[in-house]
Motif scaffolding. Structure first.
Motif, PDB file in Angstrom:
ATOM      1  N   PHE A   1      37.574  13.759   4.091  1.00 47.48           N
ATOM      2  CA  PHE A   1      37.345  13.005   5.332  1.00 47.48           C
ATOM      3  C   PHE A   1      36.505  11.756   5.082  1.00 47.48           C
ATOM      4  O   PHE A   1      35.756  11.690   4.113  1.00 47.48           O
ATOM      5  N   ILE A   2      36.631  10.796   6.006  1.00 47.12           N
ATOM      6  CA  ILE A   2      35.695   9.677   6.057  1.00 47.12           C
ATOM      7  C   ILE A   2      34.830   9.909   7.297  1.00 47.12           C
ATOM      8  O   ILE A   2      35.352  10.007   8.419  1.00 47.12           O
ATOM      9  N   LEU A   3      33.532  10.031   7.057  1.00 44.96           N
ATOM     10  CA  LEU A   3      32.585  10.347   8.119  1.00 44.96           C
ATOM     11  C   LEU A   3      31.826   9.077   8.481  1.00 44.96           C
ATOM     12  O   LEU A   3      30.997   8.598   7.702  1.00 44.96           O
ATOM     13  N   GLY A   4      32.141   8.518   9.668  1.00 41.48           N
ATOM     14  CA  GLY A   4      31.543   7.237  10.061  1.00 41.48           C
ATOM     15  C   GLY A   4      30.450   7.428  11.096  1.00 41.48           C
ATOM     16  O   GLY A   4      30.570   8.263  12.002  1.00 41.48           O
ATOM     17  N   SER A   5      29.371   6.651  10.965  1.00 41.10           N
ATOM     18  CA  SER A   5      28.313   6.708  11.965  1.00 41.10           C
ATOM     19  C   SER A   5      27.619   5.339  12.009  1.00 41.10           C
ATOM     20  O   SER A   5      28.100   4.373  11.389  1.00 41.10           O
ATOM     21  N   HIS A   6      26.524   5.240  12.724  1.00 43.04           N
ATOM     22  CA  HIS A   6      25.812   3.959  12.791  1.00 43.04           C
ATOM     23  C   HIS A   6      24.348   4.190  13.158  1.00 43.04           C
ATOM     24  O   HIS A   6      23.977   5.263  13.641  1.00 43.04           O
ATOM     25  N   ASP A   7      23.535   3.169  12.889  1.00 44.12           N
ATOM     26  CA  ASP A   7      22.149   3.169  13.384  1.00 44.12           C
ATOM     27  C   ASP A   7      21.878   1.774  13.929  1.00 44.12           C
ATOM     28  O   ASP A   7      22.819   1.001  14.138  1.00 44.12           O
ATOM     29  N   ASN A   8      20.635   1.439  14.126  1.00 45.52           N
ATOM     30  CA  ASN A   8      20.335   0.113  14.694  1.00 45.52           C
ATOM     31  C   ASN A   8      20.673  -1.023  13.744  1.00 45.52           C
ATOM     32  O   ASN A   8      20.816  -2.158  14.155  1.00 45.52           O
ATOM     33  N   THR A   9      20.769  -0.681  12.425  1.00 41.93           N
ATOM     34  CA  THR A   9      20.987  -1.706  11.415  1.00 41.93           C
ATOM     35  C   THR A   9      22.459  -1.990  11.175  1.00 41.93           C
ATOM     36  O   THR A   9      22.888  -3.130  11.122  1.00 41.93           O
ATOM     37  N   LYS A  10      23.254  -0.912  10.969  1.00 44.11           N
ATOM     38  CA  LYS A  10      24.638  -1.122  10.558  1.00 44.11           C
ATOM     39  C   LYS A  10      25.528   0.087  10.816  1.00 44.11           C
ATOM     40  O   LYS A  10      25.033   1.194  11.051  1.00 44.11           O
ATOM     41  N   ILE A  11      26.843  -0.197  10.769  1.00 44.34           N
ATOM     42  CA  ILE A  11      27.809   0.899  10.748  1.00 44.34           C
ATOM     43  C   ILE A  11      27.987   1.310   9.291  1.00 44.34           C
ATOM     44  O   ILE A  11      27.777   0.499   8.379  1.00 44.34           O
ATOM     45  N   ASN A  12      28.379   2.564   9.055  1.00 42.16           N
ATOM     46  CA  ASN A  12      28.478   3.059   7.679  1.00 42.16           C
ATOM     47  C   ASN A  12      29.381   4.290   7.687  1.00 42.16           C
ATOM     48  O   ASN A  12      29.703   4.849   8.751  1.00 42.16           O
ATOM     49  N   ALA A  13      29.798   4.703   6.496  1.00 41.82           N
ATOM     50  CA  ALA A  13      30.611   5.927   6.384  1.00 41.82           C
ATOM     51  C   ALA A  13      30.512   6.452   4.966  1.00 41.82           C
ATOM     52  O   ALA A  13      30.254   5.700   4.030  1.00 41.82           O
ATOM     53  N   CYS A  14      30.714   7.764   4.815  1.00 40.03           N
ATOM     54  CA  CYS A  14      30.796   8.360   3.479  1.00 40.03           C
ATOM     55  C   CYS A  14      31.974   9.330   3.452  1.00 40.03           C
ATOM     56  O   CYS A  14      32.530   9.697   4.487  1.00 40.03           O
ATOM     57  N   VAL A  15      32.358   9.711   2.231  1.00 41.94           N
ATOM     58  CA  VAL A  15      33.422  10.712   2.049  1.00 41.94           C
ATOM     59  C   VAL A  15      32.799  12.097   2.178  1.00 41.94           C
ATOM     60  O   VAL A  15      31.697  12.328   1.666  1.00 41.94           O
ATOM     61  N   THR A  16      33.484  13.009   2.862  1.00 41.04           N
ATOM     62  CA  THR A  16      33.045  14.412   2.876  1.00 41.04           C
ATOM     63  C   THR A  16      34.257  15.318   2.670  1.00 41.04           C
ATOM     64  O   THR A  16      35.400  14.890   2.844  1.00 41.04           O
ATOM     65  N   ASN A  17      33.979  16.539   2.284  1.00 37.48           N
ATOM     66  CA  ASN A  17      35.065  17.522   2.176  1.00 37.48           C
ATOM     67  C   ASN A  17      34.773  18.762   3.024  1.00 37.48           C
ATOM     68  O   ASN A  17      35.463  19.760   2.932  1.00 37.48           O
ATOM     69  N   THR A  18      33.728  18.674   3.863  1.00 34.69           N
ATOM     70  CA  THR A  18      33.351  19.860   4.629  1.00 34.69           C
ATOM     71  C   THR A  18      33.546  19.617   6.115  1.00 34.69           C
ATOM     72  O   THR A  18      32.829  18.817   6.714  1.00 34.69           O
ATOM     73  N   CYS A  19      34.531  20.291   6.692  1.00 38.60           N
ATOM     74  CA  CYS A  19      34.729  20.271   8.139  1.00 38.60           C
ATOM     75  C   CYS A  19      35.585  21.466   8.527  1.00 38.60           C
ATOM     76  O   CYS A  19      36.581  21.760   7.851  1.00 38.60           O
ATOM     77  N   MET A  20      35.185  22.170   9.561  1.00 34.27           N
ATOM     78  CA  MET A  20      36.034  23.245  10.081  1.00 34.27           C
ATOM     79  C   MET A  20      35.826  23.381  11.585  1.00 34.27           C
ATOM     80  O   MET A  20      34.746  23.066  12.096  1.00 34.27           O
ATOM     81  N   GLN A  21      36.895  23.827  12.265  1.00 36.03           N
ATOM     82  CA  GLN A  21      36.746  24.110  13.697  1.00 36.03           C
ATOM     83  C   GLN A  21      35.993  25.435  13.830  1.00 36.03           C
ATOM     84  O   GLN A  21      36.338  26.419  13.171  1.00 36.03           O
ATOM     85  N   VAL A  22      34.971  25.479  14.683  1.00 36.09           N
ATOM     86  CA  VAL A  22      34.167  26.699  14.809  1.00 36.09           C
ATOM     87  C   VAL A  22      34.157  27.281  16.223  1.00 36.09           C
ATOM     88  O   VAL A  22      33.604  28.358  16.434  1.00 36.09           O
ATOM     89  N   ALA A  23      34.718  26.569  17.210  1.00 37.93           N
ATOM     90  CA  ALA A  23      34.769  27.121  18.575  1.00 37.93           C
ATOM     91  C   ALA A  23      35.853  26.406  19.383  1.00 37.93           C
ATOM     92  O   ALA A  23      36.299  25.306  19.014  1.00 37.93           O
ATOM     93  N   ALA A  24      36.270  27.048  20.472  1.00 39.98           N
ATOM     94  CA  ALA A  24      37.268  26.457  21.374  1.00 39.98           C
ATOM     95  C   ALA A  24      36.732  26.493  22.803  1.00 39.98           C
ATOM     96  O   ALA A  24      35.910  27.344  23.147  1.00 39.98           O
TER      97      ALA A  24
END
Ligand code: FMN
Length: 209
Positions: A14-37
């Motif tokens: 995955f590409i995990l994108g987020s931001h703070d007051n300074t900039k937008i950014n993203a990193c690669v991750t391999n951990t994600c799962m659905q845990v509730a509905a």
């Protein structure tokens, strides 16, 4: 405990994108799962020392893009082997913003999740975020890339990299995933990063200065 058993766990990439007051950014991750509905919730884990981790804690939202099989190694290298602390990863990379202002790639992704954090737990090396999906979109009909596909088809084979500094003495090894540094010229072939768990082949030499 045989750490190789962990290699049997299946993941996406995955590409995990987020931001703070300074900039937008993203990193690669391999951990994600659905845990509730109802409401639908997912869990991700992010290395505490990653810039993205602090950004998610600060803004409480993230965009999770699911990479598809058309992704190239330069894309993974761009987002997964460099930190947004030192570089503006989106300065020259085509992107869009989700409703929360978090970045996602314009191509090489097959699905997008716009997420709001509802809890976070510090696990020592990583933070576990549980998040509610505010919106989701199918972005292409291509198949998602799995972590195993990444290792088999995308990641360059050992020895493919040019050793420009090969005349110098090796004094240590740095994990290309999380930056952990191992002291010593010889890195055992079965070594695993104590921070992110990646194997010896994900380490690069540190040369004497
Ligand atoms: C294939 C691959 C999988 C990765 N999985 C994770 C992960 O699950 N969680 C994480 O925090 N970092 C993971 N990383 C490492 C981050 O992408 C990397 O540390 C990145 O440089 C952090 O960037 P940042 O400091 O801008 O957040 C992975 C990297 C690669 C190449």
């Amino acid at each position: 405990m045989d750490p190789k058993a962990l290699f049997s766990l299946s993941y996406g990439v995955f590409i995990l994108g987020s931001h703070d007051n300074t900039k937008i950014n993203a990193c690669v991750t391999n951990t994600c799962m659905q845990v509730a509905a109802n409401p639908t919730r997912i869990a991700i884990t992010v290395i505490n020392q990653n810039y993205t981790c602090g950004q998610i804690k600060e803004c409480g939202t993230f965009a999770l893009s699911v990479l598809d099989k058309s992704v190239t190694f330069p894309t993974i290298e761009h987002f997964g082997f460099h930190s947004g602390r030192d570089t503006d990863k989106f300065a020259s990379f085509p992107y869009s913003l989700d409703a929360n202002g978090n970045p996602y790639l314009n191509d090489q992704i097959c699905a997008l999740f716009t997420c709001k954090v509802i809890s976070s737990t510090d696990l020592g090396t990583h933070t576990l975020f549980v998040a509610e999906i505010e919106d989701s979109k199918v972005m292409s009909d291509k198949a998602p890339l799995t972590y195993a596909d990444y290792h088999k088809d995308i990641k360059p084979k050992p020895g493919a990299e040019k050793m420009e500094d090969s005349g110098k003495k090796i004094v240590g090894w740095r994990c290309k995933i999380c930056g952990y540094e191992y002291e010593g010229a010889e890195l055992p072939s079965d070594f695993e990063c104590p921070i992110c768990g990646h194997p010896a082949e994900d380490f690069e030499p540190i040369y004497e200065s």
